[in-house]
Motif scaffolding. Structure first.
Motif, PDB file in Angstrom:
ATOM      1  N   SER A   8       0.805  -1.218   0.000  1.00 49.46           N
ATOM      2  CA  SER A   8       0.000   0.000   0.000  1.00 49.46           C
ATOM      3  C   SER A   8       0.840   1.270   0.000  1.00 49.46           C
ATOM      4  O   SER A   8       0.291   2.367  -0.047  1.00 49.46           O
ATOM      5  N   GLN A   9       2.147   1.128   0.080  1.00 46.78           N
ATOM      6  CA  GLN A   9       3.043   2.277   0.068  1.00 46.78           C
ATOM      7  C   GLN A   9       4.203   2.009  -0.882  1.00 46.78           C
ATOM      8  O   GLN A   9       4.560   0.850  -1.145  1.00 46.78           O
ATOM      9  N   ASP A  10       4.799   3.097  -1.376  1.00 48.70           N
ATOM     10  CA  ASP A  10       6.003   2.962  -2.190  1.00 48.70           C
ATOM     11  C   ASP A  10       7.220   2.677  -1.318  1.00 48.70           C
ATOM     12  O   ASP A  10       8.130   1.947  -1.712  1.00 48.70           O
ATOM     13  N   THR A  11       7.242   3.273  -0.140  1.00 47.23           N
ATOM     14  CA  THR A  11       8.333   3.078   0.813  1.00 47.23           C
ATOM     15  C   THR A  11       7.745   3.041   2.217  1.00 47.23           C
ATOM     16  O   THR A  11       6.644   3.553   2.451  1.00 47.23           O
ATOM     17  N   VAL A  12       8.471   2.430   3.149  1.00 46.43           N
ATOM     18  CA  VAL A  12       8.069   2.456   4.558  1.00 46.43           C
ATOM     19  C   VAL A  12       9.269   2.885   5.385  1.00 46.43           C
ATOM     20  O   VAL A  12      10.414   2.533   5.067  1.00 46.43           O
ATOM     21  N   PRO A  13       9.047   3.660   6.455  1.00 47.74           N
ATOM     22  CA  PRO A  13      10.158   4.104   7.304  1.00 47.74           C
ATOM     23  C   PRO A  13      10.841   2.918   7.975  1.00 47.74           C
ATOM     24  O   PRO A  13      10.247   1.847   8.155  1.00 47.74           O
ATOM     25  N   THR A  14      12.079   3.107   8.350  1.00 46.20           N
ATOM     26  CA  THR A  14      12.819   2.068   9.057  1.00 46.20           C
ATOM     27  C   THR A  14      12.079   1.682  10.335  1.00 46.20           C
ATOM     28  O   THR A  14      11.618   2.536  11.087  1.00 46.20           O
ATOM     29  N   GLY A  15      11.938   0.388  10.563  1.00 49.26           N
ATOM     30  CA  GLY A  15      11.236  -0.088  11.750  1.00 49.26           C
ATOM     31  C   GLY A  15       9.748  -0.273  11.559  1.00 49.26           C
ATOM     32  O   GLY A  15       9.060  -0.756  12.454  1.00 49.26           O
ATOM     33  N   ARG A  16       9.235   0.121  10.399  1.00 51.68           N
ATOM     34  CA  ARG A  16       7.814  -0.071  10.097  1.00 51.68           C
ATOM     35  C   ARG A  16       7.681  -1.165   9.044  1.00 51.68           C
ATOM     36  O   ARG A  16       8.637  -1.504   8.346  1.00 51.68           O
ATOM     37  N   TYR A  17       6.437  -1.716   8.925  1.00 47.88           N
ATOM     38  CA  TYR A  17       6.254  -2.869   8.048  1.00 47.88           C
ATOM     39  C   TYR A  17       5.241  -2.643   6.934  1.00 47.88           C
ATOM     40  O   TYR A  17       5.081  -3.490   6.061  1.00 47.88           O
ATOM     41  N   GLY A  18       4.540  -1.528   6.959  1.00 50.94           N
ATOM     42  CA  GLY A  18       3.520  -1.310   5.949  1.00 50.94           C
ATOM     43  C   GLY A  18       2.240  -2.065   6.264  1.00 50.94           C
ATOM     44  O   GLY A  18       2.070  -2.627   7.351  1.00 50.94           O
ATOM     45  N   ASN A  19       1.315  -2.087   5.308  1.00 48.21           N
ATOM     46  CA  ASN A  19       0.021  -2.742   5.506  1.00 48.21           C
ATOM     47  C   ASN A  19       0.118  -4.243   5.268  1.00 48.21           C
ATOM     48  O   ASN A  19       0.941  -4.711   4.488  1.00 48.21           O
ATOM     49  N   LEU A  20      -0.761  -4.973   5.924  1.00 47.50           N
ATOM     50  CA  LEU A  20      -0.805  -6.425   5.769  1.00 47.50           C
ATOM     51  C   LEU A  20      -2.009  -6.833   4.941  1.00 47.50           C
ATOM     52  O   LEU A  20      -2.982  -6.085   4.811  1.00 47.50           O
ATOM     53  N   ILE A  21      -1.946  -8.031   4.398  1.00 47.76           N
ATOM     54  CA  ILE A  21      -3.079  -8.617   3.679  1.00 47.76           C
ATOM     55  C   ILE A  21      -3.285 -10.037   4.200  1.00 47.76           C
ATOM     56  O   ILE A  21      -2.309 -10.740   4.511  1.00 47.76           O
ATOM     57  N   ALA A  22      -4.535 -10.440   4.335  1.00 49.03           N
ATOM     58  CA  ALA A  22      -4.835 -11.795   4.800  1.00 49.03           C
ATOM     59  C   ALA A  22      -4.292 -12.806   3.794  1.00 49.03           C
ATOM     60  O   ALA A  22      -4.527 -12.698   2.592  1.00 49.03           O
ATOM     61  N   ALA A  23      -3.577 -13.793   4.283  1.00 49.86           N
ATOM     62  CA  ALA A  23      -2.985 -14.805   3.411  1.00 49.86           C
ATOM     63  C   ALA A  23      -4.066 -15.727   2.844  1.00 49.86           C
ATOM     64  O   ALA A  23      -5.016 -16.085   3.538  1.00 49.86           O
ATOM     65  N   PRO A  24      -3.935 -16.119   1.593  1.00 47.96           N
ATOM     66  CA  PRO A  24      -4.926 -17.016   0.970  1.00 47.96           C
ATOM     67  C   PRO A  24      -4.839 -18.445   1.492  1.00 47.96           C
ATOM     68  O   PRO A  24      -3.885 -18.839   2.156  1.00 47.96           O
ATOM     69  N   LEU A  25      -5.852 -19.227   1.147  1.00 46.38           N
ATOM     70  CA  LEU A  25      -5.894 -20.670   1.361  1.00 46.38           C
ATOM     71  C   LEU A  25      -5.850 -21.059   2.835  1.00 46.38           C
ATOM     72  O   LEU A  25      -5.231 -22.058   3.209  1.00 46.38           O
ATOM     73  N   HIS A  26      -6.530 -20.261   3.665  1.00 52.92           N
ATOM     74  CA  HIS A  26      -6.682 -20.619   5.074  1.00 52.92           C
ATOM     75  C   HIS A  26      -7.680 -21.767   5.155  1.00 52.92           C
ATOM     76  O   HIS A  26      -8.815 -21.658   4.684  1.00 52.92           O
ATOM     77  N   ARG A  27      -7.266 -22.875   5.747  1.00 56.66           N
ATOM     78  CA  ARG A  27      -8.061 -24.101   5.652  1.00 56.66           C
ATOM     79  C   ARG A  27      -9.467 -23.945   6.235  1.00 56.66           C
ATOM     80  O   ARG A  27     -10.457 -24.371   5.635  1.00 56.66           O
ATOM     81  N   ARG A  28      -9.588 -23.355   7.414  1.00 60.76           N
ATOM     82  CA  ARG A  28     -10.903 -23.214   8.039  1.00 60.76           C
ATOM     83  C   ARG A  28     -11.824 -22.337   7.198  1.00 60.76           C
ATOM     84  O   ARG A  28     -13.007 -22.646   7.018  1.00 60.76           O
TER      85      ARG A  28
END
Length: 267
Positions: A220-240
């Protein structure tokens, strides 16, 4: 609801159905995998990973396809009594043992974590931004009642320019993700420029209709500051989610039915 309201709603449904059918009419060039080495498992089943492959081979395959940060990952939490839920980075000891000002140690993304996701023990979130502000894939997020329709327009735009893409039903069941995988890490700014261009092309395909269900791109960003991780997305193929709700699964573009993922199913 009166007769007139019912007729108007029926007419709107007919129009949406007609647009959906039009979007599904990919040309031969659009429907085929892009030339070169960019086709992935959704275009061509991998020859070395099958339903009978060892669990470690399946996990390695998943890791290679959905490559993300390895020093951190997210987990989903739910409070059923309050009806609330969300995502937090996984930390040693869990967040209940830490106050806001405590020092925490983020847990790394390991093969055991991936296995737990694929077997349904927990639902994992991925941080796509790699060190150096690079990414190995781009995911476009669509959310709302017309999410699949908008996602198909985006996917058609991608295939029209030779970009292979895959369609996933997101965790909520009312959204969709369109994934584009790169053979090597690329600058996040470049991947996002590709996604933005595809959004414009998809809007052009929809004519006067905008992509009202388009939400954002991951990363969701072009760059992220040091120590930050940016936005997450739910991983596919969760069995439940796959088994109980039919979500986090990929769809066959010709039929919009679930693609069999038995080669990634763990016992």
């Amino acid at each position: 609801m009166g007769r007139g309201d019912l007729e108007r709603e029926l007419d709107q449904l007919r129009q949406e159905n007609a647009r959906l059918k039009k979007l599904l009419r990919l040309t031969k060039r659009e429907a085929e995998p892009a030339p070169g080495d960019q086709s992935a498992w959704f275009d061509r089943r991998p020859g070395t990973v099958t339903a009978s492959s060892p669990a470690e081979d399946k996990i390695s395959f998943y890791t290679a396809l959905f490559r993300a940060r390895r020093d951190v990952y997210a987990v989903r939490w739910e409070n059923r009594s309050r009806g609330t839920s969300g995502w937090v980075p996984a930390v040693e000891g869990g967040w209940r043992r830490h106050s806001r000002h405590d020092e925490v140690r983020y847990l790394p993304l390991t093969s055991d974590v991936l296995a737990a996701h694929l077997t349904g023990t927990h639902h994992m979130g991925l941080y796509p931004m790699l060190p150096g502000d690079e990414a190995c894939w781009l995911a476009a997020d669509f959310d709302g009642p017309a999410a699949i329709l908008d996602a198909l327009a985006y996917l058609k735009a991608a295939r029209a320019v030779g970009v292979p893409a895959a369609l996933e039903v997101s965790r909520s069941g009312v959204g969709a993700h369109v994934w584009v995988f790169f053979t090597d890490p690329v600058p996040a700014a470049s991947s996002r420029a590709v996604g933005t261009g595809l959004v414009r092309e998809a809007i052009a395909l929809r004519g006067r209709m905008d992509l009202g269900c388009y939400d954002r791109l991951f990363p969701s960003q072009d760059t992220v500051p040091t120590g930050r991780y940016g936005n997450l997305i739910a991983a596919p193929l969760h069995r439940r989610s796959r088994r109980e709700h039919g979500t986090t699964v990929f769809l066959d573009l010709a039929t919009l039915e679930t693609v069999s993922n038995t080669h990634l199913t763990l016992p």
